[in-house]
Design an enzyme around this catalytic site. Structure first.
Site, PDB file in Angstrom:
ATOM      1  N   ARG A 634      -0.883 -38.586  28.121  1.00  0.00           N
ATOM      2  CA  ARG A 634      -1.227 -38.339  26.729  1.00  0.00           C
ATOM      3  C   ARG A 634      -1.050 -39.624  25.919  1.00  0.00           C
ATOM      4  O   ARG A 634      -0.010 -40.272  25.990  1.00  0.00           O
ATOM      5  CB  ARG A 634      -0.337 -37.239  26.155  1.00  0.00           C
ATOM      6  CG  ARG A 634      -0.687 -36.849  24.741  1.00  0.00           C
ATOM      7  CD  ARG A 634       0.331 -35.886  24.146  1.00  0.00           C
ATOM      8  NE  ARG A 634       0.355 -34.594  24.842  1.00  0.00           N
ATOM      9  CZ  ARG A 634      -0.461 -33.578  24.543  1.00  0.00           C
ATOM     10  NH1 ARG A 634      -1.365 -33.706  23.601  1.00  0.00           N
ATOM     11  NH2 ARG A 634      -0.370 -32.441  25.200  1.00  0.00           N
ATOM     12  N   ILE A 635      -2.074 -39.992  25.187  1.00  0.00           N
ATOM     13  CA  ILE A 635      -1.999 -41.183  24.342  1.00  0.00           C
ATOM     14  C   ILE A 635      -1.564 -40.742  22.947  1.00  0.00           C
ATOM     15  O   ILE A 635      -2.275 -39.997  22.267  1.00  0.00           O
ATOM     16  CB  ILE A 635      -3.373 -41.896  24.287  1.00  0.00           C
ATOM     17  CG1 ILE A 635      -3.811 -42.320  25.695  1.00  0.00           C
ATOM     18  CG2 ILE A 635      -3.306 -43.106  23.346  1.00  0.00           C
ATOM     19  CD1 ILE A 635      -2.863 -43.258  26.423  1.00  0.00           C
ATOM     20  N   ASN A 637      -0.858 -42.708  20.240  1.00  0.00           N
ATOM     21  CA  ASN A 637      -1.541 -43.441  19.158  1.00  0.00           C
ATOM     22  C   ASN A 637      -2.569 -44.373  19.792  1.00  0.00           C
ATOM     23  O   ASN A 637      -2.216 -45.428  20.321  1.00  0.00           O
ATOM     24  CB  ASN A 637      -0.513 -44.231  18.328  1.00  0.00           C
ATOM     25  CG  ASN A 637      -1.168 -44.933  17.144  1.00  0.00           C
ATOM     26  OD1 ASN A 637      -2.246 -45.512  17.272  1.00  0.00           O
ATOM     27  ND2 ASN A 637      -0.521 -44.875  15.996  1.00  0.00           N
ATOM     28  N   PRO A 638      -3.835 -43.973  19.766  1.00  0.00           N
ATOM     29  CA  PRO A 638      -4.866 -44.748  20.487  1.00  0.00           C
ATOM     30  C   PRO A 638      -4.967 -46.197  20.009  1.00  0.00           C
ATOM     31  O   PRO A 638      -5.225 -47.094  20.813  1.00  0.00           O
ATOM     32  CB  PRO A 638      -6.167 -44.003  20.188  1.00  0.00           C
ATOM     33  CG  PRO A 638      -5.800 -42.713  19.567  1.00  0.00           C
ATOM     34  CD  PRO A 638      -4.376 -42.785  19.102  1.00  0.00           C
ATOM     35  N   GLN A 644      -1.495 -52.422  23.108  1.00  0.00           N
ATOM     36  CA  GLN A 644      -0.570 -52.667  24.207  1.00  0.00           C
ATOM     37  C   GLN A 644      -1.326 -53.041  25.476  1.00  0.00           C
ATOM     38  O   GLN A 644      -0.946 -53.963  26.196  1.00  0.00           O
ATOM     39  CB  GLN A 644       0.261 -51.416  24.477  1.00  0.00           C
ATOM     40  CG  GLN A 644       1.374 -51.208  23.504  1.00  0.00           C
ATOM     41  CD  GLN A 644       2.556 -52.083  23.890  1.00  0.00           C
ATOM     42  OE1 GLN A 644       2.600 -53.261  23.568  1.00  0.00           O
ATOM     43  NE2 GLN A 644       3.504 -51.513  24.598  1.00  0.00           N
ATOM     44  N   LYS A 707       2.935 -40.912  29.634  1.00  0.00           N
ATOM     45  CA  LYS A 707       3.273 -41.857  30.698  1.00  0.00           C
ATOM     46  C   LYS A 707       3.768 -43.160  30.060  1.00  0.00           C
ATOM     47  O   LYS A 707       4.929 -43.296  29.716  1.00  0.00           O
ATOM     48  CB  LYS A 707       2.070 -42.075  31.602  1.00  0.00           C
ATOM     49  CG  LYS A 707       1.796 -40.867  32.514  1.00  0.00           C
ATOM     50  CD  LYS A 707       0.643 -41.117  33.471  1.00  0.00           C
ATOM     51  CE  LYS A 707       0.585 -40.049  34.566  1.00  0.00           C
ATOM     52  NZ  LYS A 707      -0.576 -40.280  35.465  1.00  0.00           N
ATOM     53  N   GLU A 711       3.126 -52.016  30.158  1.00  0.00           N
ATOM     54  CA  GLU A 711       3.104 -53.046  31.187  1.00  0.00           C
ATOM     55  C   GLU A 711       1.894 -52.972  32.112  1.00  0.00           C
ATOM     56  O   GLU A 711       1.544 -53.956  32.759  1.00  0.00           O
ATOM     57  CB  GLU A 711       4.408 -52.966  32.006  1.00  0.00           C
ATOM     58  CG  GLU A 711       5.608 -53.277  31.125  1.00  0.00           C
ATOM     59  CD  GLU A 711       6.944 -52.879  31.739  1.00  0.00           C
ATOM     60  OE1 GLU A 711       7.535 -53.716  32.402  1.00  0.00           O
ATOM     61  OE2 GLU A 711       7.374 -51.732  31.529  1.00  0.00           O
TER      62      GLU A 711
END
Lengths: 750, 341
Positions: A634-635, A637-638, A644, A707, A711
C-alpha cells in the site's frame, strides 16, 4: 484486500492515506525556518572541534597541548590523559546496534580520521586552530586498507547478525544436470553516506538532566545508549531530532564524538556544540565497505537456473564487525534448484562500516543483475524473458510463499513505458548521432522488516486530536505519511490532527531504517487512533442519549470526526460524545510490530530499465533514461513514495558511475574526502527518470499492507546501468563505478 | 584557522603596497585556509577594486581581473567572438561559485592535487624540499605532460585552457611597474626540485586579461571537457580548439589541453602542423599525436594520454563544424546539444 482494516471494524484506511499530500515541513525547509541541530545556539555555548588522526594504524606519541591551550579563546582540551570517564567503555558492545566508538579511551589509532583530541573554545575558529596546533606525532605502523592486503578473519555472521553462509538444495547434483554456466566477477568500492547535513550535536546539562539536539534515525535507542555510557537513567535525557538533513543509515548509530560532547558539557558546565567537517565524516560515522563478488549461475537447456552461487569478500574494521551482506541479495529473487552463498571477511585499518542505503542489497543486486545478463546472453534469451523464465514462485532460500509479489506487473509496466520490446538482442546496434546507445535492465527487491514502535493518540474536547511518536523525518517525508495514517486511525481529517514527533519524551517509534519506518510507526499510530475510536464507540453505544445507543460494538464506523451507525446511518460527532460523557479528552495507545515468526517471504519488488549513451572515443557514459516500476504494498503517499523511489534510482546512478572513496594505500588516508572529490550525481546527470508504483495488496506483511520504498530504488538500477553499458559498447565492466578509462583500455575507439 | 589581519584595498596601488594574500572571490583561498594549506597573516581584500569591467578593444577583449566568471561567460562579446571561453567557464564549478569567482582568481587558483591539499602529506609545491607524496599515490588527476619528480600536479582551470588557446595575455602591476605574461606560459612548469617559481612576485597584482582579435576563428572555436559528473567536477582531460578555415583548409589553428599539466598546455607544434591542411579527421589525428608528444604517465594514469589525444581530435572536429549559434545545454560536455538524451 479490503480498504477497511479490521481493528474491530470501526476505522478505515484511505480517507487521508493514499493521497499525494505535500510535506508538512516543506515550507519550513525551503524558507530556512526549520531548525537543524547545529542551528541551536544556547547561551554560554562552547564550540568543540576534534583533532583527527592522520595515520591509519599506530599510536599517538605526542600532542602539543601547551600550544593548543595557549591559543586565545581555548577553554578546555581533552586527550586520553584527562578525558572524563564513561560508565561503560566505548569499546563495549552493549547492543547489536551500538558500534564500538572512539571517545579518547586510549592513544591507539585504528583508522585515519579517528578523533584523537577534543578542543573546546569560545569560537569555532579558535577551537579549529587549537586542534591544528596540537600537531600530533605518531608511532606509525603499516596500515592495510584494501581488499588486497587486509587481514582475513573467521566469521560466521554478516551485518545484523545474519549467517555468513547459506546453502539450500544440492548444488553438486544441480550442477551435474546443467547444460552450461556463467561466472561473473564484480567489484564495488568504498562509499560514504555524505548526507547534506553533517553530523552535529548540541549538549546541555541542567543539574542531572541532559538535553541533546542531534539528528538521529533511532531516537529511543540513542537515548538508551547515551544513558548506558553516562551511567544515568534514560528518563534524565531528552533528545530532540526534529529535522535530519539526510541520514541514509549514518545517523542510526551513535559515534564517539557525541559522547565526548556530552562529557565535555558536563565537565565544563556549559553547553557544547560539535559539528563534524565533511572530511571528518569519513571514518567515525560508518560507510559501505568495498566488495569483491563472484557469481556462478548454472543453466539447464531451457535457460532455467539450476544452481546459483554467490560469494562475497568484504572488509570490516580492526575492532568491530559489520560485513556488507552482498551475497544475501541472491537468496530470494530468482528461482533456482540449488543455492549457495558465502561471505568472507577481512580486517582493515578503517572506520567500522555500517548500514548505508540498501546495505548488502545494493552491491549484491549490482553483481547479481550483471550475472543475470551474462546468463541471459548464454541462454540466448532476452534479459527480460530470461528473468521471467526464472521468476521465483516461492522464496528459493526457504521455500516460503511470498506475502505478495507483483513483480510480473512491474516488468510489464516498466518495459512498456520504456519501449523495451524494440531492443535489439546484440550489443552495439543502436546509435544516437555519433554516440553509442544501449539498453539494460535489472530486477529490484528489498525486504519488508518491521521493528517495534509505540504511539499515543489523544482526542480533545473540540474533536481534534494530537498523536505522538518519536519518528524520524530525514527528508523522506515520514511526518507527512505517518500523519496521514494517524488521521485515518482516528477517523479524522488530517487537518484536525496535530502530529508530534522528533523528541525522545514521546513514545519510541523505533528506527527509521530498513525501509520499515512507515510500516512500523504507522501501525502504532493507526492502532493508537483505533484505540481511541474503540473507547468512543463504547461510550456512545452504551449511552441511551446517543443516537448510536444499541448499535452494537461492531455496527459503527468512524469517519470525518463522527461515528456512524452501519444500519441506519445516524451519526454523532466525537466532541458531542465526549461532552456528554463529561470528558475533556480521550486517550488511546498503540504499538506496531510483527507478531510471531513470519510464515511468508516478504519483499518489495521492482523492475528498472536503463538507457545509456556512451561517447565512443572518450568513454564518457550518460544515463539518458531510467524507468522503474515498483510493487511495494500500500502506498500511503504517492508523491513522497515517488520521490523516495527516484532518489534511490539516482543513488543507483551514482553507484554505477561516480561514487568512489579513494584511499592512499600507503597511509590509509583519503584523497577525496570532500564533495568536490567524492562525486555524487547532480540534476544534469538524471535527465529523464520515472518511477511507477504498481498496485499491490498484501494481507500478510502487516495490517495496513505497507511495505517500504526507501531503499528498493537503489537495487536493480546499478545492474541495469551496467548492463546498458554492455549493450551500448559490448564491454562488460567488472567494477562499479564504471570509469571512462575502463572502456577505452583496448586503445581503439568503441 | 590561524588568526589573520584583514584589510581592504581601494586602489591597485594600495593592493601592491599591502603585504598579504590577495582575496578576490575567495572561492579557493578560503577553502585552503580552512584545511590548513594556506595560513596567511594578512588578507588583502581586492574584490572592490574597480577592475570588474569587460570591454571590447580593437576586435579583442579586455577582461578586468575582478570580473566574475558568470559575467564573463554571459558577455555578448565573449559569446559572439570567444565562444570557447564561454563554454570553458560554464563547464567549471557550479553556478554559485561562478557568481563569486573572479577572472584573476581563476588564473591564480591552486592545484587540486589531493596531496597538496593534505598538510600531512609531503608536497614540494606547498613546502619546497619536502618531497612529493603524489608520486606512487592516487594519480588519476595528475599530470602526463611537463611534470618532474618534483611535482606532478595539474592546473585545474577550464578558463585558462581557453585563454591559452586564444593567445591571452595576463596584465600585471607590481612594485617594479607593469609587466605582461602570456597565458600559455604564465604558470611555471615544475623543475626537478618542485613546483618552480611562483607566477607572481610579492606585491604583484593581476589587473586584467587581454585577448587579441580572434579574426577568422571567432565562429570555429570549442571547448570540450571529459568528466564523469556533468557539473561541479574538474576535467579528467579537456581541450580548447579554434580554427581559421579558408575553403576547407586550415589557415590558422589553436589547440590547448587541460587537466594534463601544471599549466594549460598550448600545443603549438600541433597547430603549425595543421596550417595548410584540410580540415579532416586525419589532419586532426596527426595534430593530436603531436599535441601529446612527450607525454608519459606520472603514475597509474596512462589512459589520460590516450584520452588527451582523443579529446584534442574531438575539439578540433567540433571547431571545424562551427560554433553553434546558441550555446548548447551541458556546456563543454560530449553530450552537449541534441545528444544529451
Amino acid at each position: 484486500m479490503a480498504d477497511v482494516i479490521n481493528t474491530q471494524g470501526h476505522v478505515r484506511l484511505g480517507s487521508n492515506a493514499g493521497q499525494g499530500l505535500t510535506r508538512r515541513d516543506g515550507v519550513l525547509k525551503v524558507t530556512g525556518a526549520a531548525t537543524y541541530a547545529a542551528d541551536n545556539r544556547p547561551e554560554g555555548l562552547l564550540h568543540a572541534v576534534t583533532a583527527t588522526a592522520t595515520i591509519a594504524r599506530g599510536r599517538v606519541t605526542h600532542l602539543d597541548v601547551a600550544a593548543a591551550e595557549a591559543h586565545p579563546g581555548v577553554v578546555k582540551l581533552y586527550t586520553p590523559d584527562n578525558v572524563p570517564p564513561l560508565a561503560v567503555s566505548p569499546d563495549e558492545k552493549i547492543h547489536p546496534f551500538v558500534w564500538r566508538m572512539e571517545a579518547l579511551q586510549s592513544d591507539r589509532v585504528r583508522y585515519a580520521g579517528q578523533p584523537i583530541a577534543l578542543v573546546l573554545a569560545e569560537t569555532l575558529e579558535a577551537a579549529t586552530e587549537a586542534a591544528r596546533l596540537l600537531a600530533p606525532r605518531y608511532e606509525a605502523e603499516t596500515p592495510h586498507v584494501t581488499l588486497d592486503d587486509a587481514e582475513p578473519f573467521e566469521t560466521t555472521t554478516t551485518a545484523f547478525g545474519r549467517p555468513a553462509d547459506h546453502s539450500s538444495g544440492d548444488i553438486g547434483k544441480a550442477r551435474a544436470t546443467a547444460a552450461r554456466h556463467v561466472v561473473a566477477e564484480v567489484e564495488t568500492v568504498a562509499q560514504y553516506h555524505n548526507a547534506m547535513e553533517p553530523h552535529a550535536i548540541v549538549a546541555r546539562w541542567t543539574g542531572d538532566r541532559l538535553e541533546i539536539d542531534t539528528p538521529n534515525q533511532a531516537i529511543g535507542l540513542a537515548r538508551q545508549t547515551f544513558a548506558a555510557f553516562l551511567g544515568i537513567e534514560p528518563a534524565q535525557i531528552l533528545i530532540r531530532s526534529p529535522f535530519l538533513g539526510g541520514g541514509f543509515g549514518s545517523k542510526a548509530i551513535l559515534y564517539g564524538g557525541q559522547l565526548l560532547a556530552v562529557l565535555a558539557a558536563r565537565d565544563t558546565g556549559r553547553p557544547v556544540k560539535l559539528v563534524l567537517r565533511r572530511d571528518q565524516m569519513y571514518g567515525p560515522v560508518g560507510h559501505r565497505a568495498p566488495t569483491r563478488q563472484r557469481l556462478r549461475l548454472d543453466l539447464d537447456e531451457d535457460g532455467r537456473i539450476a544452481a546459483l552461487q554467490h560469494d562475497t569478500l568484504t572488509m570490516t574494521s580492526s575492532f568491530d564487525h559489520f560485513l556488507e551482506g552482498a551475497s544475501n541479495a541472491s537468496h530470494s529473487l530468482y528461482a533456482t534448484a540449488a543455492l549457495q552463498t558465502t561471505h568472507r571477511g577481512l580486517r582493515a585499518d578503517i572506520g567500522t562500516p555500517g548500514p548505508m542505503r540498501a546495505p548488502g542489497e545494493a552491491p549484491g543486486s549490482a553483481a547479481l543483475e550483471v550475472a543475470m545478463d551474462l546468463a541471459a546472453q548464454a541462454a540466448g534469451l532476452d534479459p527480460l524473458a530470461f528473468r521471467l523464465r526464472n521468476h521465483a514462485e516461492t522464496d528459493p532460500s526457504n521455500g516460503m510463499a511470498f506475502s505478495s509479489k507483483a513483480l510480473r506487473e512491474c516488468y510489464a509496466q516498466a518495459a512498456d513505458l520504456f519501449g523495451w520490446a524494440d531492443r535489439p538482442a546484440e550489443p552495439r546496434r543502436m546509435r544516437q548521432g555519433q554516440l553509442l546507445k544501449g539498453w539494460g535492465m535489472g530486477s529490484a527487491q528489498f525486504p519488508c522488516p518491521m521493528f517495534t514502535a509505540a504511539a499515543h493518540a489523544t482526542l480533545r474536547a473540540d474533536g481534534s486530536a494530537v498523536v505522538e511518536t518519536s519518528a524520524a523525518d530525514m527528508g523522506q517525508g515520514a511526518w507527512t505519511a505517518l500523519a496521514q495514517i494517524a488521521a485515518d486511525g482516528l477517523g479524522l481529517d488530517i487537518d484536525r490532527v496535530e502530529f508530534r514527533s522528533g523528541h525522545s519524551d514521546l513514545p519510541d517509534a523505533g528506527v527509521a531504517g530498513g525501509s520499515g519506518h512507515t510500516a512500523t510507526a504507522g501501525t502504532a499510530l493507526f492502532n493508537a487512533g483505533a484505540d481511541v475510536v474503540r473507547r468512543l464507540v463504547d461510550l456512545a453505544t452504551g449511552d441511551p442519549a446517543s443516537p448510536l445507543f444499541g448499535a452494537g460494538n461492531s455496527g459503527v464506523t468512524a469517519r470525518g470526526g463522527r461515528l456512524h451507525r452501519n444500519d441506519d446511518g445516524r451519526s454523532e460527532a466525537y466532541e458531542d460524545i465526549l461532552a456528554r460523557a463529561g470528558l475533556d479528552m480521550l486517550r488511546g495507545e498503540g504499538t506496531g510490530a510483527r507478531e510471531g515468526q513470519p510464515t511468508r517471504a516478504m519483499f518489495s519488488h521492482g523492475a528498472v530499465f536503463a538507457e545509456v549513451l556512451v561517447d565512443p572515443d572518450l568513454g564518457q557514459i550518460r544515463v539518458s533514461r531510467l524507468v522503474g516500476a515498483f510493487a511495494a504494498g500500500r502506498i500511503i503517499n504517492p508523491r513522497l513514495a515517488r520521490s523516495q523511489l527516484l532518489g534511490g534510482m539516482v543513488w543507483g546512478i551514482g553507484f554505477a558511475l561516480q561514487e568512489e572513496a579513494l584511499h592512499d594505500a600507503r597511509t590509509g588516508r583519503f584523497t577525496n574526502n570532500d564533495l568536490a572529490g567524492y562525486h555524487i550525481p547532480v540534476n544534469a546527470d538524471a535527465p529523464m527518470i520515472e518511477a511507477l508504483t504498481v498496485h499491490e495488496d498484501d494481507p500478510f506483511v502487516n495490517a495496513l499492507g505497507i511495505k517500504g520504498v526507501g531503499e528498493i530504488g537503489v537495487t536493480g538500477t546499478v545492474g541495469a546501468i551496467g548492463n546498458a553499458v554492455w549493450h551500448a559498447t559490448g564491454l562488460r565492466s567488472q567494477r562499479f563505478p564504471i570509469h571512462p578509462e575502463s572502456l577505452i583500455l583496448s586503445g581503439e575507439s568503441l | 584557522m590561524k588568526p589573520f589581519a584583514y584589510t581592504r584595498a581601494e586602489t591597485v596601488e594600495a593592493a601592491i603596497a599591502a603585504e598579504g594574500a590577495l582575496l578576490a572571490g575567495g572561492t579557493n583561498l578560503l577553502d585552503l585556509m580552512k584545511i590548513g594549506v594556506a595560513a596567511p597573516d594578512r588578507l588583502v581584500d581586492i574584490s572592490r577594486l574597480p577592475l570588474a569591467g569587460i570591454e571590447e578593444v580593437a576586435g579583442g577583449l579586455r577582461i578586468g581581473a575582478m570580473a566574475r566568471n558568470a559575467d564573463i561567460a554571459r558577455h555578448p562579446a565573449v559569446l559572439a567572438r570567444f565562444p570557447a571561453l564561454a563554454e570553458a567557464l560554464l563547464s567549471g564549478a557550479s553556478p554559485q561559485l561562478r557568481n563569486a569567482a573572479t577572472a584573476g582568481g581563476n588564473v591564480m587558483q591552486a592545484t587540486r592535487c589531493s596531496y597538496f591539499q593534505d598538510p600531512a602529506s609531503s608536497c614540494n609545491r606547498r613546502e619546497p624540499g619536502s618531497g612529493c607524496s603524489a608520486i606512487g599515490g592516487q594519480t588519476r588527476n595528475h599530470a602526463v605532460l611537463g611534470w618532474t619528480e618534483g611535482c606532478i600536479a595539474t592546473h585545474p582551470s577550464d578558463m585558462c585552457v581557453a585563454l591559452a588557446a586564444y593567445d591571452a595575455v595576463v596584465m600585471i602591476e607590481g612594485p617594479g611597474g607593469r609587466r605582461e605574461a602570456a597565458m600559455e606560459s604564465f604558470h611555471p612548469l615544475p623543475d626537478a626540485a618542485g613546483a618552480g617559481p611562483a607566477p607572481l612576485s610579492p606585491g604583484e597584482v593581476i589587473t586584467d586579461i587581454r585577448l587579441p582579435d580572434p579574426g577568422g576563428m571567432a565562429r570555429n572555436a570549442r571547448y570540450v571537457k571529459l568528466r564523469e559528473r556533468t557539473s561541479f567536477a574538474f576535467a579528467i582531460v579537456s581541450a580548447a580548439a579554434a580554427l581559421d578555415l579558408r575553403d576547407g583548409r586550415i589557415a590558422a589553428a589553436r589547440l590547448a589541453l587541460g587537466g594534463v599539466a601544471a599549466r594549460p598546455w598550448r600545443c603549438r607544434v600541433a597547430e603549425q602542423a595543421l596550417v595548410g591542411q584540410p580540415a579532416t579527421t586525419e589532419s586532426f589525428a596527426r595534430a593530436a599525436e603531436l599535441a601529446v608528444q612527450g607525454a608519459r604517465p606520472s603514475g597509474d594514469n596512462a589512459a589520460k594520454i590516450e584520452l588527451a589525444r582523443r579529446i584534442a581530435i574531438r575539439a578540433l572536429s567540433l571547431a571545424a563544424d562551427g560554433t553553434p549559434d546558441r550555446l548548447a545545454a551541458l556546456p563543454a560536455s560530449v553530450f552537449a546539444g541534441e545528444n544529451n538524451g
